[in-house]
Scaffold this active site. Structure first.
Site, PDB file in Angstrom:
ATOM      1  N   HIS A 156       0.959  -1.032  -0.016  1.00  0.00           N
ATOM      2  CA  HIS A 156       0.024   0.157   0.129  1.00  0.00           C
ATOM      3  C   HIS A 156       0.712   1.244  -0.108  1.00  0.00           C
ATOM      4  CE1 HIS A 156      -3.206  -2.578   2.127  1.00  0.00           C
ATOM      5  NE2 HIS A 156      -3.761  -2.244   0.623  1.00  0.00           N
TER       6      HIS A 156
ATOM      7  N   CYS B 226      -3.336   0.274  10.037  1.00  0.00           N
ATOM      8  CA  CYS B 226      -3.998  -0.751   9.433  1.00  0.00           C
ATOM      9  C   CYS B 226      -5.165  -1.146  10.596  1.00  0.00           C
ATOM     10  CB  CYS B 226      -3.301  -1.944   8.816  1.00  0.00           C
ATOM     11  SG  CYS B 226      -2.253  -1.497   7.719  1.00  0.00           S
TER      12      CYS B 226
END
Lengths: 992, 288
Positions: free
Chosen positions: B176, B277
């Site tokens: 990411h 996250c």
């Protein structure tokens, strides 16, 4: 600093005076100026009246002058009647306005000359200002006293006139000039302007009125002082909205379209809280409400609701439970798609704003609106190199690239080296970045030529408005405008802010109209909906002229020269400081006559140095660059070239005579040719030049580098499109000689159409170079001659600085030629990197008053540039490789200066200081006037800085010569202390 | 009410957090990048670390934490950040790039609805977006175009948060965008030292009208930290522990205005989990 007196004013005077006064006055510059002014006034029924307003000074000089022109124009037209009366001021005046307001009287008779016609009203205005300024400046002088008194009177009158002007303003300078005394009113046309509050403003305008007249009327009607953020839009046949260029005649812009305009925000202030007046903020709010409801300014639900609630608070005041039932906002429109839910949210938020005044509510509205990502972004449809639909957004900070709603790239102004368009293509050349190691030129495809031009203009205007540093700054940090002469003629943001600070009036009362009215009006007429097509289309006439130019570059050059010469020569230039004006006029004339090359390259370039300043990364490079330059300077200093008065004088004499005659003597023609060559890059020109050389007998030290040659050629090629096309074929043949040229051809399909090199030129690069140099030298000589003046005026010592910067850029790739043969020789030969500049120094220029002159030539290394069509940063790498035309870019900076003058005038008491700035499309003239008293002797020091920017279309040499000449005429004692030539050249080499 | 938390000053404001406990299936079935395939997840330790993480949010920072139950059928469900992007009062439920994770959205939707946020769902089947690719700076969004996130997903995000510029950043070497960067304060971007990270940063800098300060840390993983601005507590930064990334921790320790809270994330890190996250942070300004 009271800078009002713009060079522009000077120009006027110069023009007017040119015929009569200037030469007479030659003795003392200041006096002469004053005298000139007085003479002009007397001589012509409509005296230039200057200006009543000293007020403008306060406005912050630099900017003011620019602004002034439009006003002056208006005024001028009116002024026809009487000089004093003429000083009309449109508005009450804020500092800016005041400056602008300065009344001008044009001597119609004198003005009647062809130049006058050519010149824009702005020039006249400027001139008028200048006159005033001059008067002020030179109070000590004999004339000055008289002038002063006149000025005062003028001022008083000016106010009256101002009002009058508002009403009448329509008349144009041209007309005035044409019609000496009686202000004739041509047929009037009914004009409709849709205002931001949804109301309509009607007025009658003379048919020949310039945009400024209408704009001022509207602003007067609105009682708006901070008007530089606003503009008038008109809709063309293709439903595209175009900004009305206030410096040009309305009818020439709208042609057969109805005289209907919308008053809109043109430059969105990044920080509305810095606006001085609530009224201005209110209009900005109205604009933003339109932007929002039309969908042009996207908002989230919450933001819609919040902004809507502030609108309610501003329009309705505190929420009143009894008065405001559930339907009270039913007529308001807050969003393109308004839901009941949103309305409820609006009401809910409205309740929380209790106690906010309308002005506070507006401020809150703006504080939130300004953070929206699309605030002030002018979107234009385009395609990238791969044909993918994208949007180009022009904003205060630079150029944004969007694909759908995603920002895929961004080019801050400091990173953009050049902006250009050709046909329907729009190009930006960007500095090497951390992500990209090479300069690259990125091309976008616009729907059509007009769209490309519109985008280009918007970019030029935005860049100028938001990025231009005040003219006063030593750095001539300005962008060069090449090709199209279009430039932003208004004030920059810095200037308008400065002027706004001077606004001294009680907050004007105004009624807020219900926003529902606004929305309704919007519904009726999609005011806000249209894309932001901020570009002004001035062109039709221009285009035609351009075509002519294209046809024959040489012819054009001649014409230009001829005009300029005629004007100058025939008319003695009165203007005091006005070198700039003269140039401006010339430019304007050119514009009118030739004006924009339609297809031609239109390039907007900045000095690389300037650019560097802004870049963090480039700092080092910049420093290095500067260091190298300084070294060069030292070297030059040490080896001061010997002044060669004899030659100099000779040359000087010749050019002058030519100019005086107003004809193009062979030499002149040659010069013009040369310029044209640069622009167009025709070898023929070169040959001509050579001839000249022969005639002149210039000493040449020519070092030709392939690169240089290439550059030269390229540059020239860039010149004219049509020719280019024709020439392209030729070029191909010629290409053999130069690899670069060949490349250009190959690429021509996409970008290079502009750059075409004539075979002739290719033949002998050396020759060309020489020729060019020679030409340059000649030009320079002329210039020098003009400028160089002799010594000191009686009472006062005047020091003049004339800096000429020339830049040539081609649309696709910029090739710049520096024409400073003179300089070179004197001392400096410097060879940087690939290119070697030859210094063909001819003593002539140098001689003038100053004994020692320093010339610095620095040529930066050649930079290879890759042509990148990709707009998407992320993809860029990949794409760039595709088309790999390598462009070599050269930047040359030649500084030519005489050390003596610098720093002089240290001691003494500073009495006053003024800075005047005048800008025309291709010329920026900054005049610093400082008055000091030393030991009982008053000294007036005038420093003029003239920056000429342009591309191939422009005859730089000529412009330079003209400027110097004018300056010299104005200020006989003036000497040229510095000449800086900055060239930016791109050479294309084969991608192989 | 005014301000909407706009601008850098509003960054880090937070009143609520949504978390989801890790399922046991995580250790074996969680998606992971090939490079880390050999590392074994100590699930017990993972749970302890997670609980500590939640405790910090709840007890130390005083946030209202919504804890969603683990779902064994969703091995990656602990990484709630990927399934929702919340900015101000609006929540965008994403369409995760990994098909196996798409059902994670359902529980999140219910949780966000309970907070009465404006919910926007990404229904376009051409669109994928992982919240881990979305960096909100307080002024604008950067969306990493990665294996998990495509352009269409970014467009929908731009449509959802119209007030803000949404710029795309290519992400190739990492899972990411936020695998190597995050906001460490208002206007301060923490960025890893890897070439990919630095390149991405430059892209972001070029795309932005704003000038961000950068905090460069030696380890990409450590560049993912959580900045919070809690009334009464000031600037708070949750970052990886010195035990995990000693050099990077030293860099964080130079931040004098921040209250630094080291949090271990050794186990979830093995399955590409970073600090951000494991939570969706929400600032409910109006308790309507």
């Amino acid at each position: 600093m009271p800078t009002e007196v713009g060079s522009e004013a000077e120009v006027k005077e110069s023009e007017k005076l040119e015929t009569n006064v200037e030469r007479e006055n030659v003795g003392d510059a200041p006096e002469c100026q004053n005298e000139k002014a007085s003479e002009t006034e007397e001589g012509s029924p409509t005296p230039q009246i200057p200006a009543s307003q000293s007020n403008p000074r306060s406005s912050g000089g630099k900017g003011i002058s620019r602004f002034i022109p439009p006003w002056l124009k208006k005024q001028k037209s009116y002024t026809i009647e009487e000089p004093k009366d003429e000083t009309k001021n449109k508005q009450p005046l804020t500092s800016e306005e005041q400056t602008a307001e300065e009344g001008e009287s044009h001597p119609p008779e004198e003005g009647a000359q062809p130049k006058g016609k050519l010149e824009d009203t702005t020039e006249n205005l400027q001139e008028a200002k200048v006159d005033e300024g001059d008067k002020k400046l030179y109070p000590a002088k004999e004339d000055s006293k008289e002038i002063v008194s006149e000025i005062k009177e003028d001022k008083q009158e000016a106010e009256e006139e101002k009002r009058e002007t508002k009403e009448v303003q329509t008349s144009e300078i041209k007309i005035e000039r044409m019609l000496p005394k009686l202000p004739k009113r041509t047929r009037t046309v009914q004009c409709k302007v849709m205002l931001l509050d949804g109301t309509e403003y009607n007025c009658d305008l003379e048919k020949k009125a310039k945009g400024q007249v209408l704009f001022d009327k509207v602003c007067g009607h609105l009682n708006l002082l901070e008007k530089d953020y606003f503009g008038l839009l008109f809709q063309d046949n293709s439903d595209q909205k175009n900004w009305l260029d206030v410096s040009k005649e309305i009818k020439r812009q709208i042609h057969n379209l109805p005289w209907m305009f919308t008053f809109n925000v043109k430059f969105y202030p990044p920080d509305p809280s810095q606006l001085t007046e609530d009224l201005t903020r209110y209009f900005l709010c109205l604009q933003l409400r339109q932007d929002i409801t039309s969908g042009r300014l996207p908002c989230s639900f919450v933001t819609h609701a919040l902004l809507g609630s502030y609108t309610l608070q501003a329009e309705l005041g505190d929420y009143d439970t009894e008065e405001h039932n559930s339907d009270y906002i039913g007529d308001f429109q807050f969003a393109p798609n308004q839901t009941k839910e949103m309305e409820e949210k609006v009401v809910e938020l409205h309740k929380t704003h209790r106690g906010l005044t309308p002005a506070q509510a507006d401020s809150q509205f703006l504080e939130n609106a300004k953070r929206l990502s699309m605030y002030g972004v002018d979107l234009h449809h385009a395609k990238d190199s791969e044909g993918v639909d994208i949007m180009l957004g022009v904003c205060a900070n630079g150029l944004l690239i969007y694909k759908d709603r995603l920002r895929i790239n961004r080019f801050a102004w400091p990173k953009i080296l050049k902006i250009s368009y050709k046909r329907s293509n729009f190009y930006i050349k960007v500095r090497p970045t951390e992500l990209e190691q090479f300069e690259s030129t990125i091309g976008f495809k616009l729907p059509n030529h007009r769209a490309a031009k519109r985008l280009w203009k918007v970019c030029v205007e935005h860049h100028t408005f938001y990025r231009l540093v005040s003219p006063e700054q030593p750095t001539k940090a300005k962008f060069l405008t090449l090709g199209s002469k279009f430039r932003y003629s208004g004030r920059t943001q810095a200037q308008t802010r400065q002027a706004s600070n001077l606004i001294d009036r009680p907050a004007p009362y105004f009624e807020r109209t219900s926003s529902k009215r606004v929305s309704r009006s919007l519904d009726g007429a999609p005011i806000g909906i249209t894309d932001q097509s901020l570009l002004k289309d001035v062109s039709p006439s221009v285009i035609v002229s351009a075509g002519d130019k294209i046809t024959e570059a040489a012819g054009q050059a001649k014409v230009k020269v001829g005009e300029g010469t005629d004007v100058d020569g025939g008319i003695t230039k009165m203007a005091q400081l006005e070198d700039g004006k003269v140039e401006t006029e010339e430019e304007e004339n050119r514009k009118k006559s030739y004006s924009l090359t339609v297809d031609g390259e239109n390039i907007y370039v900045r000095h690389s140095n300037l650019m560097l300043e802004d870049l963090d990364k480039t700092q080092d490079e910049l420093l290095k660059h500067q260091a190298s330059i300084s070294e060069l300077k030292r070297n030059f200093m040490e080896s001061t070239p010997e002044p060669r008065p004899n030659e100099w004088e000779k040359r000087r004499i010749t050019p002058l005579s030519l100019q005086t005659q107003g004809r193009l003597t062979p030499q002149t023609e040659e010069l013009s040719m040369g310029t044209s060559k640069t622009t167009k890059s025709s070898h023929e020109t070169l040959s001509v030049v050579e001839k000249k050389q022969a005639e002149v007998g210039i000493e040449e030290t020519i070092v030709t580098d392939d690169t240089n040659r290439d550059k030269m050629q390229v540059v020239s090629a860039g010149g004219e499109i049509q020719k280019m096309e024709h020439q392209l074929k030729k070029n191909s043949s010629s290409l053999s000689s130069d690899s670069s040229s060949s490349e250009s051809e190959d690429e021509a399909g996409e970008y290079r159409p502009y750059q075409q090199i004539t075979q002739d030129s290719i033949k002998e690069e050396l020759e060309e170079n020489e020729v060019i140099k020679e030409e340059e030298q000649q030009k320079a000589d002329t210039i020098l001659c003009v400028n160089i003046s002799e010594e000191i005026s009686p009472a006062q010592v005047t020091v003049g600085h004339t800096e000429v910067t020339e830049g040539f850029a081609q649309a696709d790739e910029v090739a710049t030629e520096t024409n400073f043969p003179k300089l070179d020789k004197q001392g400096l030969k410097e060879e940087r990197v690939e290119e070697q500049l030859k210094v063909n120094g001819e003593a002539s220029h140098i001689d003038i008053d100053v004994s020692s002159q320093i010339i610095c030539c620095s040529e930066p290394p050649v930079v290879k540039t890759e042509m990148v069509t990709i707009s998407d940063a992320s993809q860029r790498t990949e794409i760039s490789t595709k088309e790999v035309p390598i462009v070599q870019t050269e930047t040359k900076t030649i500084t030519y200066e005489s050390p003596q003058f610098d720093g002089s005038g240290d001691s003494g008491v500073l009495l006053s200081a003024q800075t005047i700035t005048a800008e025309s499309l291709s010329t920026t003239t900054t005049t610093h006037i400082t008055k000091t008293i030393k030991g009982g002797v008053s000294e007036t020091r005038i420093e003029k800085r003239i920056v000429i920017t342009g591309d191939a279309d422009l005859d730089h040499d000529q412009a330079l010569a003209q400027a110097i000449k004018e300056a010299k005429e104005q200020h006989p004692d003036m000497s040229v202390t510095r000449v800086v030539v900055h060239k930016e050249t791109e050479l294309e080499e084969e991608g192989d | 009410m005014a301000g909407l938390g706009r601008g850098a000053g509003g960054l880090g404001r937070c009143s609520h957090a949504v978390v989801r406990a890790p399922p046991e299936s995580l250790s074996r079935q969680a998606l992971r990048r090939k490079a880390k395939a050999s590392e074994v997840v100590d699930f017990a330790r993972a749970e302890r670390e997670f609980q500590l993480y939640v405790a910090v949010l709840k007890s130390k920072l005083g946030l209202q934490v919504l804890e969603l139950p683990a779902d064994e059928s969703l091995p990656d469900c602990v990484f709630v950040e990927d399934v929702a992007v919340v900015c101000e009062e609006t929540a965008l439920l994403t369409r995760p790039g990994a098909p196996s994770r798409r059902k994670e959205v359902e529980a999140m939707k219910r949780a966000l609805e309970s907070l009465s946020l404006n919910i926007v769902e990404m229904t376009d089947e051409q669109a994928t977006l992982d919240g881990g690719d979305v960096l909100f700076t307080g002024r604008e969004f950067f969306v990493g175009l990665s294996n998990r996130t495509n352009r269409r997903g970014a467009e929908i995000l731009a449509d959802t948060f119209k007030d803000y510029a949404v710029s795309t950043v290519p992400v190739s070497d990492s899972l990411h965008l936020k695998s190597f960067c995050s906001m460490a304060g208002p206007n301060l971007i923490a960025i890893g030292s890897s070439e990919a990270a630095q390149k991405a940063l430059k892209t972001m800098q070029q795309m932005s009208d704003h000038r961000y300060d950068k905090l460069t840390v030696p380890d990409d993983e450590a560049a993912n930290c959580i900045y919070l601005n809690i009334p009464g507590k000031g600037h708070i930064l949750l970052h990886r522990t010195p035990e995990e990334y000693p050099e990077s921790a030293k860099v964080f320790e130079k931040l004098k205005d921040h209250m630094l809270i080291p949090i271990a994330n050794t186990e979830l890190g093995k399955v590409d989990g970073a600090l951000t996250c494991c939570s969706v942070l929400i600032n409910k300004t109006s308790q309507l």
